[in-house]
Design a protein around this motif. Structure first.
Motif, PDB file in Angstrom:
ATOM      1  N   LEU A   1       0.827  -1.208   0.000  1.00 15.79           N
ATOM      2  CA  LEU A   1       0.000   0.000   0.000  1.00 15.79           C
ATOM      3  C   LEU A   1       0.863   1.261   0.000  1.00 15.79           C
ATOM      4  O   LEU A   1       0.526   2.248  -0.658  1.00 15.79           O
ATOM      5  N   ARG A   2       1.948   1.242   0.732  1.00 17.36           N
ATOM      6  CA  ARG A   2       2.806   2.431   0.792  1.00 17.36           C
ATOM      7  C   ARG A   2       3.499   2.674  -0.544  1.00 17.36           C
ATOM      8  O   ARG A   2       3.612   3.821  -0.995  1.00 17.36           O
ATOM      9  N   ASN A   3       3.973   1.617  -1.201  1.00 19.66           N
ATOM     10  CA  ASN A   3       4.720   1.779  -2.444  1.00 19.66           C
ATOM     11  C   ASN A   3       3.832   2.025  -3.644  1.00 19.66           C
ATOM     12  O   ASN A   3       4.170   2.826  -4.521  1.00 19.66           O
ATOM     13  N   GLU A   4       2.685   1.353  -3.697  1.00 19.97           N
ATOM     14  CA  GLU A   4       1.860   1.400  -4.900  1.00 19.97           C
ATOM     15  C   GLU A   4       0.703   2.393  -4.808  1.00 19.97           C
ATOM     16  O   GLU A   4       0.304   2.960  -5.811  1.00 19.97           O
ATOM     17  N   ALA A   5       0.144   2.584  -3.623  1.00 17.86           N
ATOM     18  CA  ALA A   5      -1.004   3.486  -3.467  1.00 17.86           C
ATOM     19  C   ALA A   5      -0.677   4.711  -2.628  1.00 17.86           C
ATOM     20  O   ALA A   5      -1.523   5.604  -2.483  1.00 17.86           O
ATOM     21  N   HIS A   6       0.533   4.762  -2.056  1.00 16.74           N
ATOM     22  CA  HIS A   6       0.956   5.895  -1.225  1.00 16.74           C
ATOM     23  C   HIS A   6      -0.013   6.126  -0.060  1.00 16.74           C
ATOM     24  O   HIS A   6      -0.335   7.259   0.264  1.00 16.74           O
ATOM     25  N   ARG A   7      -0.457   5.041   0.539  1.00 11.10           N
ATOM     26  CA  ARG A   7      -1.332   5.125   1.706  1.00 11.10           C
ATOM     27  C   ARG A   7      -0.681   4.391   2.876  1.00 11.10           C
ATOM     28  O   ARG A   7      -0.101   3.317   2.709  1.00 11.10           O
TER      29      ARG A   7
END
Length: 761
Positions: free
Chosen positions: A87-93
């Motif tokens: 989520l952090r790498n692909e969706a920036h969440r």
């Protein structure tokens, strides 16, 4: 989180009018700590897994509150790290995950605080066995009454707590909430125990159907002489602060993640979802209906999750919102109905991103069917998961069909023969070489293994203590987890976590020991006298991890080569060559049967089956699509198969709207990667399709199709068709020496089929 439906009574009360702003966070998240911890732990994850692929990340909203529901929970704490990193790498969440209260200690507890996790107390974690036995005195007329023998419910139990029955043959024991304590030897439960196993445990009777009904309802009470069964009791757990912390995080626009099955497990099917996930969503919307909460399902799909250098696919499903009528039911104290309906929605959404089968043997058979079906076709890992899911759904729907039963039986027999020969399925397909080629290939691969061993052996020796200790401890922890669980099969869901934890703790100790040893002995006397001891120490600290990493990379390649040697040796062995020849023939026949069965039943399972066919790739080894001239399509006996006919696609899928797909996933080869079948549709069907052609027909790329979603596009297509009609008519007139004096265009009925004209256009 493992809250049951009883937790609907434990959700926080509705806030007063005007209290719309979230208060101070109970479990705050520090962004820089979150990112730093994930960066560090991601290095370990990349070393353990060979590949972690993401799929459907564009579904994740880039802003606003999101509740992520992830399943199956097959890898304990590793699931959380993989989900947060993706989520952090692909969706920036950044997402706050719920973690069991009993796990918030040591390194796990410290790491959970860095990423803002929310600790949750679970009833099963605090359940303890109590003295005596329990039984159901009146299962027909009053099944909510539980009576004890040698018990003291007034001392050991409490209202709002839970009573647990023991597990039986790997099947988890049932639990219900305690509604009233009638006396030291009698309690009343909020709902009755259901199911054949539970009723047998409480009555000892055998006249119980699979649905949990008594076939002799006129017989009241338990079996004569029945003494009862053992049990566990758990105290009431107040989750109001936990729920309010989740509500505040979501209302402030943050993300919360939960594994709604309640705990990690190693089963091949989804466990029933706990009510906590529904309470979180409904409670948040009850406090702030306009917060814009969405729920995103996440499938955690692994290939041998407990093994070193395995693979994983994290798949995000289509987000959905909670219907307003469910929120209204929840606010009007009809919580049970609202929670039940939302749990059904969550379950269906999770099934769309996971591969669920009733048992391990069925899963192995489905994966074998996928390999047989995909002979000669190489797919990305995410597409393999998609195909597994579709096959699992199809086999589940037609499980009673004689054709499916026969296919599964033959596949299981084929798998047994592979295990007997100790070879893999892909090795059978490619073991078709002449003896001289086999000898040369065997010698070449042995030579490569010897070269790779130069880089593998030093690191293997250095890291061997860590490998051995981590494996032993992980096996012990798996046995402990299995003994304390009612849902696990072998406890493999905790093995990867403990392998990683042990390696993280032991690797620095081992490297430190090696560095001290080399510095003390001055590299066993080989270091020059002018080199200080501290330089040797720090140089050793740099060299040891590098040697280990080199051994990892070289060993990974070498292991693949080593696994390929056995089929080559079998080809040279006269005693086994006949068995190999037989199993190759068996595989070819079984592959034809699998393809024919899927192509026959596929249209009944998927309406767009014919439009999304997955054809063989002739350029891939073993992907020859040539068929005998008298071969007919199994699904259409009267229609010959047109070999090489491309899969059909609907024209509306190539309009401007379809070209606006997000760009964080590659669609450059979508024309060559369809979704399901391996054999092309019939020539007649492809020509009569309204789609007007398929991928690759006429060498047109996807963007080359004319769009019909505007008047300009329709006129352009009409003009092309008319020009093609005129050109076709002129060609036919020149060939037949028959022309038209007035120069009018010929009638389309005299110039070939309408579909041929459209094809040339």
């Amino acid at each position: 989180m493992s809250d049951n439906t009883s937790k609907e009574q434990q959700a926080p009360a509705q806030p007063a009018e005007g209290d719309a702003n979230p208060g101070k966070e109970l479990y705050p998240m520090s962004n820089w700590k979150y990112d730093a911890f994930l960066w560090g732990i991601s290095i370990v994850i990349d070393l353990f897994f060979r590949e972690v692929h993401h799929r459907g990340s564009w579904y994740v909203p880039r802003s606003g509150p999101v509740l992520f529901i992830a399943a199956p929970h097959a890898n304990q704490f590793v699931d959380a790290i993989i989900l947060q990193r993706t989520l952090r790498n692909e969706a920036h969440r950044r997402v706050s995950l719920l973690i069991a209260q009993k796990s918030v200690h040591g390194f796990i507890g410290w790491g959970s605080r860095q990423v803002g996790s929310v600790p949750v107390g679970r009833a099963q974690d605090s359940a303890k066995p109590k003295p005596g036995f329990v039984y159901m005195p009146d299962p027909i007329n009053n099944p909510n009454i539980i009576r004890g023998v040698g018990t003291n419910f007034e001392r050991d139990a409490e209202v709002g707590g839970m009573i647990f029955l023991p597990s039986v043959k790997g099947q988890s024991g049932t639990n219900v909430d305690i509604l009233e304590i009638v006396g030291p030897e009698e309690i009343r439960t909020k709902r009755a125990f259901k199911g054949k196993v539970s009723l047998f445990q409480l009555t000892g009777r055998h006249d119980i159907t699979e649905e949990g009904r008594f076939t002799n309802p006129h017989i009241n009470g338990p079996k004569p002489g029945f003494e009862g069964t053992k049990y566990k009791l758990a105290p009431r757990i107040d989750q109001s602060k936990v729920y309010q912390a989740v509500f505040d995080r979501l209302r402030s626009g943050g993300c919360v993640g939960i594994f709604p099955e309640g705990g990690s497990h190693d089963r091949t099917e989804l466990l029933p979802l706990k009510a906590g996930v529904a309470i979180m969503a409904l409670g948040t919307l009850a406090q702030d209906p306009d917060c814009g909460l969405t729920i995103v399902p996440v499938g955690m799909n692994y290939f041998h999750p407990h093994k070193f250098r395995s693979r994983a696919v994290v798949e995000f499903g289509q987000p959905f919102s909670v219907p307003p009528e469910l929120v209204t039911l929840y606010q009007n104290n009809e919580r049970r109905e609202a929670i039940a309906q939302l749990l059904d929605m969550c379950t269906m959404s999770l099934k769309s991103v996971t591969v669920s089968t009733p048992d391990y043997d069925t899963l192995m058979s489905i994966q074998a069917a996928r390999r047989l079906y995909m002979t000669g076709k190489k797919l990305p890992l995410s597409h393999i998961v998609e195909l597994n899911r579709k096959l699992a759904k199809g086999f589940s729907k037609f499980k009673d069909d004689p054709r499916i039963i026969d296919v599964l039986t033959r596949i299981k027999k084929y798998n047994d023969e592979l295990r007997y020969l100790n070879v893999k399925d892909h090795q059978v397909e490619h073991a078709r070489r002449f003896i001289p080629k086999v000898v040369l290939l065997l010698l070449w691969r042995v030579l490569k293994l010897c070269v790779l061993a130069i880089g593998v052996v030093p690191g293997l020796v250095l890291f061997a203590p860590i490998f051995l200790v981590s494996k032993v401890i992980s096996i012990q922890k798996a046995a402990t987890a299995l003994a304390g669980s009612t849902v696990k099969i072998a406890g493999r869901d905790v093995m990867a976590t403990w392998k990683i934890l042990v390696a993280m703790a032991l690797a620095p100790v081992v490297y430190h020991f090696y560095s001290i040893l080399l510095a003390y002995t001055r590299c066993f006397g080989y270091a020059p006298d002018w080199l200080p001891w501290w330089a040797i120490f720090f140089a050793s600290w740099a060299v040891c991890p590098a040697i280990t990493f080199a051994a990892l990379r070289f060993g990974e390649v070498g292991m693949d080569i080593a696994k390929s040697l056995r089929p080559l040796i079998l080809c040279l062995n006269p005693s086994s060559s006949y068995s190999f020849h037989q199993i190759r023939q068996q595989r070819a026949q079984l592959a034809d049967q699998v393809v024919a069965t899927i192509n026959e039943l596929g249209p009944d399972m998927y309406d767009d089956f014919e439009k999304n066919r997955l054809i063989k790739d002739p350029t891939f080894p073993g992907g020859d699509t040539s068929l005998p001239p008298d071969f007919t399509n199994p699904s259409e006996p009267s229609s010959p198969v047109s070999v090489g006919t491309p899969p059909m696609v609907s024209r509306r899928n190539t309009t401007a709207s379809s070209r606006a797909l997000p760009r964080n996933e590659s669609f450059s080869n979508i024309g060559r990667v369809a979704m399901f079948p391996t054999r092309p549709p019939s020539r007649d069907r492809s020509r009569s399709s309204s789609s007007g052609g398929g991928f690759g027909s006429g060498a047109f790329p996807i963007s080359g199709f004319t769009t019909l979603d505007s008047q300009e596009g329709f006129e352009k297509a009409n003009s092309k068709i008319r020009e093609a009609m005129a050109e076709r008519g002129q060609m036919r007139r020149r060939k037949s020496h028959v022309g038209s004096d007035d120069g009018t265009e010929p009638d389309s009925s005299q110039d070939g089929s309408w579909e041929e004209i459209k094809k040339h256009a």
